[in-house]
Design a protein around this motif. Structure first.
Motif, PDB file in Angstrom:
ATOM      1  N   MET A   1      24.424  17.327  36.638  1.00  0.00           N
ATOM      2  CA  MET A   1      25.051  16.056  36.332  1.00  0.00           C
ATOM      3  C   MET A   1      24.062  14.921  36.617  1.00  0.00           C
ATOM      4  N   THR A   2      23.996  13.958  35.731  1.00  0.00           N
ATOM      5  CA  THR A   2      23.091  12.833  35.867  1.00  0.00           C
ATOM      6  C   THR A   2      23.536  11.919  37.002  1.00  0.00           C
ATOM      7  N   ILE A   3      22.563  11.457  37.792  1.00  0.00           N
ATOM      8  CA  ILE A   3      22.863  10.517  38.856  1.00  0.00           C
ATOM      9  C   ILE A   3      23.541   9.284  38.258  1.00  0.00           C
ATOM     10  N   GLN A   4      24.435   8.698  39.025  1.00  0.00           N
ATOM     11  CA  GLN A   4      25.213   7.559  38.543  1.00  0.00           C
ATOM     12  C   GLN A   4      24.926   6.310  39.379  1.00  0.00           C
ATOM     13  N   ILE A   5      25.214   5.171  38.797  1.00  0.00           N
ATOM     14  CA  ILE A   5      25.119   3.914  39.533  1.00  0.00           C
ATOM     15  C   ILE A   5      26.061   4.012  40.735  1.00  0.00           C
ATOM     16  N   GLY A   6      25.571   3.574  41.898  1.00  0.00           N
ATOM     17  CA  GLY A   6      26.338   3.636  43.133  1.00  0.00           C
ATOM     18  C   GLY A   6      26.037   4.865  43.977  1.00  0.00           C
ATOM     19  N   GLN A   7      25.302   5.821  43.410  1.00  0.00           N
ATOM     20  CA  GLN A   7      24.932   7.011  44.173  1.00  0.00           C
ATOM     21  C   GLN A   7      23.565   6.823  44.834  1.00  0.00           C
ATOM     22  N   THR A   8      23.367   7.556  45.930  1.00  0.00           N
ATOM     23  CA  THR A   8      22.092   7.531  46.643  1.00  0.00           C
ATOM     24  C   THR A   8      21.137   8.523  45.997  1.00  0.00           C
ATOM     25  N   LEU A   9      19.882   8.116  45.886  1.00  0.00           N
ATOM     26  CA  LEU A   9      18.862   9.006  45.335  1.00  0.00           C
ATOM     27  C   LEU A   9      18.748  10.255  46.208  1.00  0.00           C
ATOM     28  N   PRO A  10      18.567  11.421  45.601  1.00  0.00           N
ATOM     29  CA  PRO A  10      18.414  12.650  46.388  1.00  0.00           C
ATOM     30  C   PRO A  10      17.127  12.605  47.213  1.00  0.00           C
ATOM     31  N   ASP A  11      17.147  13.294  48.334  1.00  0.00           N
ATOM     32  CA  ASP A  11      15.970  13.347  49.209  1.00  0.00           C
ATOM     33  C   ASP A  11      15.203  14.633  48.934  1.00  0.00           C
ATOM     34  N   ILE A  12      14.043  14.487  48.309  1.00  0.00           N
ATOM     35  CA  ILE A  12      13.202  15.608  47.891  1.00  0.00           C
ATOM     36  C   ILE A  12      11.772  15.324  48.351  1.00  0.00           C
ATOM     37  N   ASP A  13      11.051  16.342  48.764  1.00  0.00           N
ATOM     38  CA  ASP A  13       9.632  16.216  49.091  1.00  0.00           C
ATOM     39  C   ASP A  13       8.849  16.110  47.778  1.00  0.00           C
ATOM     40  N   ILE A  14       7.919  15.141  47.706  1.00  0.00           N
ATOM     41  CA  ILE A  14       7.198  14.887  46.462  1.00  0.00           C
ATOM     42  C   ILE A  14       5.769  14.469  46.764  1.00  0.00           C
ATOM     43  N   ALA A  15       4.869  14.688  45.822  1.00  0.00           N
ATOM     44  CA  ALA A  15       3.481  14.247  45.961  1.00  0.00           C
ATOM     45  C   ALA A  15       3.376  12.792  45.518  1.00  0.00           C
ATOM     46  N   VAL A  16       2.677  11.992  46.327  1.00  0.00           N
ATOM     47  CA  VAL A  16       2.515  10.564  46.065  1.00  0.00           C
ATOM     48  C   VAL A  16       1.045  10.275  45.805  1.00  0.00           C
ATOM     49  N   ILE A  17       0.784   9.548  44.724  1.00  0.00           N
ATOM     50  CA  ILE A  17      -0.579   9.191  44.359  1.00  0.00           C
ATOM     51  C   ILE A  17      -0.708   7.681  44.404  1.00  0.00           C
ATOM     52  N   ASP A  18      -1.619   7.216  45.258  1.00  0.00           N
ATOM     53  CA  ASP A  18      -1.983   5.803  45.343  1.00  0.00           C
ATOM     54  C   ASP A  18      -3.487   5.778  45.163  1.00  0.00           C
ATOM     55  N   VAL A  19      -3.994   4.948  44.278  1.00  0.00           N
ATOM     56  CA  VAL A  19      -5.419   4.984  43.959  1.00  0.00           C
ATOM     57  C   VAL A  19      -6.314   4.744  45.167  1.00  0.00           C
ATOM     58  N   ASP A  20      -5.827   4.058  46.193  1.00  0.00           N
ATOM     59  CA  ASP A  20      -6.636   3.780  47.378  1.00  0.00           C
ATOM     60  C   ASP A  20      -6.511   4.860  48.453  1.00  0.00           C
ATOM     61  N   VAL A  21      -5.653   5.839  48.229  1.00  0.00           N
ATOM     62  CA  VAL A  21      -5.367   6.852  49.236  1.00  0.00           C
ATOM     63  C   VAL A  21      -5.413   8.216  48.555  1.00  0.00           C
ATOM     64  N   ASP A  22      -5.734   9.240  49.314  1.00  0.00           N
ATOM     65  CA  ASP A  22      -5.700  10.580  48.746  1.00  0.00           C
ATOM     66  C   ASP A  22      -4.253  10.979  48.480  1.00  0.00           C
ATOM     67  N   ILE A  23      -4.054  12.067  47.798  1.00  0.00           N
ATOM     68  CA  ILE A  23      -2.717  12.585  47.531  1.00  0.00           C
ATOM     69  C   ILE A  23      -2.036  12.869  48.865  1.00  0.00           C
ATOM     70  N   ARG A  24      -0.776  12.455  48.987  1.00  0.00           N
ATOM     71  CA  ARG A  24      -0.019  12.737  50.203  1.00  0.00           C
ATOM     72  C   ARG A  24       1.372  13.204  49.826  1.00  0.00           C
ATOM     73  N   ARG A  25       2.038  13.838  50.747  1.00  0.00           N
ATOM     74  CA  ARG A  25       3.415  14.283  50.539  1.00  0.00           C
ATOM     75  C   ARG A  25       4.333  13.304  51.267  1.00  0.00           C
ATOM     76  N   ALA A  26       5.485  13.063  50.677  1.00  0.00           N
ATOM     77  CA  ALA A  26       6.479  12.196  51.311  1.00  0.00           C
ATOM     78  C   ALA A  26       7.857  12.595  50.819  1.00  0.00           C
ATOM     79  N   SER A  27       8.850  12.257  51.595  1.00  0.00           N
ATOM     80  CA  SER A  27      10.223  12.461  51.140  1.00  0.00           C
ATOM     81  C   SER A  27      10.608  11.252  50.302  1.00  0.00           C
TER      82      SER A  27
END
Length: 163
Positions: A1-27
């Motif tokens: 089911m598609t997330i709806q307005i008023g719902q909280t985003l799910p908490d998932i571990d994901i890879a984050v890319i910032d050009v000034d920083v190496d790849i990092r993991r974050a929730s």
């Protein structure tokens, strides 16, 4: 089911890319909690519309989002190394974070996946954009296949609530 307005985003571990920083993991909770944020998703790094129009609009207007106090995250179902190379090739500014949803876990938890197997793409994110405040979805826009209208940087800037 598609997330709806008023719902909280799910908490998932994901890879984050910032050009000034190496790849990092974050929730995702650590990325969105306590912040106003736009998350836009694209079917894939280095694909034509994503590379020529979608991400470049957010790069061009990144400072306008910052001036409104809004964080910006771009996401695709690609591995972190592809997303890092794409960020560099697109001259993504520091602070505009790309999220590499390599296995599509966050995309699936949002209910915004699409099956691109007929085109050799496998599971991908639908083209969408959302605005969240403190992790709660306040606005959600999903494009019809083949379109890029309601999820552009310009459309999201116009849709943001007054400061």
């Amino acid at each position: 089911m598609t997330i709806q307005i008023g719902q909280t985003l799910p908490d998932i571990d994901i890879a984050v890319i910032d050009v000034d920083v190496d790849i990092r993991r974050a929730s995702t909770a650590s990325l969105f909690t306590g912040r106003k944020a736009v998350l836009f998703a694209m079917p894939g790094a280095f694909t034509p519309t994503c590379s020529e129009r979608h991400l470049p609009g957010y790069v061009k207007h990144y400072e306008a989002f910052k001036a409104r106090g809004v964080e910006v995250y771009g996401m695709a179902v690609n591995d972190a190394y592809v997303m890092k190379a794409w960020a560099a090739s697109q001259h993504t500014p520091a602070g505009l974070l790309l999220l590499a949803d390599g296995n599509g876990a966050f995309t699936s938890a949002l209910g915004l996946e699409t099956d691109g197997s007929a085109y050799g793409l496998g599971l991908r994110a639908r083209r969408f954009a959302l605005y969240a405040d403190d992790g709660m979805v306040e606005q959600l826009y999903v494009e019809h296949p083949g379109e890029l209208r309601v999820t552009t940087a310009e459309a999201m800037l116009a849709a943001l609530p007054p400061r």
